[in-house]
Design a protein around this motif. Structure first.
Motif: not given
Ligand code: FES
Length: 170
Positions: A42, A44-47, A77, A79-82
Motif C-alpha cells: 500500500c 500509504h504506509m506499506g500495508g 487495505c 491497515w487504515h482502510g484506503w
Molecule cells: S498502509 Fe494501507 S491504508 Fe495505510
C-alpha cells in the motif's frame, strides 16, 4: 518477466493469489471472468494491501438511491482502510475522507421547469469514479492473461493495465 499464477481451473471467481516476483509481491484477483493484478504494497504506509477485503462499487443517482455493482473490484487495505480500484490502482476513501459530503444550501430565484441553472451544473472531478473522489495514492497494476489454461501475470508495472479475461487476451 512472466509469472505463472495458477491453473485457470484452480482459480475460481472471488479468489485471489499472492505471488512473489523478485522482491515484489503482487496480488492477483479473479472478479467474475476478469483478472486483475495489483502491487501488494500500500502506498500509504506499506500495508499488505492484497490481504484486505474486496468490495463492490456503490453508485448513487440521487438522495436515497444507491446501487451496488455485482462484482467486487475494490480492495481495502487492512491497515487504515484506503480503498483501491483493482483496475487502475487509484485510491479512494481514505481515513481522513468524510463518508458523506456536505453541501451548502441556499434559496435561489425560481428556475423554469425543465431547465437547469448554470450554477447547478458541476463538472466531474478529474479522476473521480462512480461519484467518488480520488485519493492521493496510486499503486501499480500489472497485465494478467490466460495462456494455455494458466493464469499469467506480467511483472512490468503498467499504468492502466487492462484486466485479463477467461475467454480472451489481456
Ligand atoms: S498502509 Fe494501507 S491504508 Fe495505510
Amino acid at each position: 518477466m512472466k509469472i505463472v499464477v495458477s491453473r485457470l481451473d484452480e482459480f475460481p471467481p472471488g479468489e485471489r493469489r499472492i505471488v512473489q516476483a523478485g522482491r515484489r509481491s503482487i496480488g492477483v484477483f479473479r472478479v467474475g471472468d476478469r483478472f486483475y493484478a495489483i502491487n501488494n504494497h500500500c502506498p500509504h504506509m506499506g500495508g499488505p494491501l492484497c490481504l484486505g477485503r474486496t468490495k463492490p462499487w456503490v453508485s448513487s443517482a440521487g438522495p436515497g438511491e444507491y446501487a451496488m455493482a455485482e462484482e467486487e473490484a475494490l480492495v481495502a487495505c487492512p491497515w487504515h482502510g484506503w480503498e483501491y480500484d483493482l483496475e487502475t490502482g487509484q485510491s479512494f476513501l481514505g481515513p481522513g475522507e468524510p463518508r458523506a459530503r456536505t453541501y451548502t444550501v441556499s434559496v435561489e430565484p425560481r428556475v423554469e421547469e425543465g431547465t437547469v441553472a448554470a450554477d447547478q451544473v458541476s463538472a466531474p472531478e478529474p479522476g473521480a469514479k462512480g461519484g467518488r473522489r480520488p485519493g492521493p495514492y496510486v499503486t501499480e497494476t500489472y497485465p494478467v492473461h490466460v495462456e494455455d489454461a494458466y493464469v499469467v501475470v506480467e511483472t512490468s508495472p503498467h499504468p492502466a493495465a487492462k484486466p485479463g479475461t477467461v475467454g480472451g487476451a489481456s
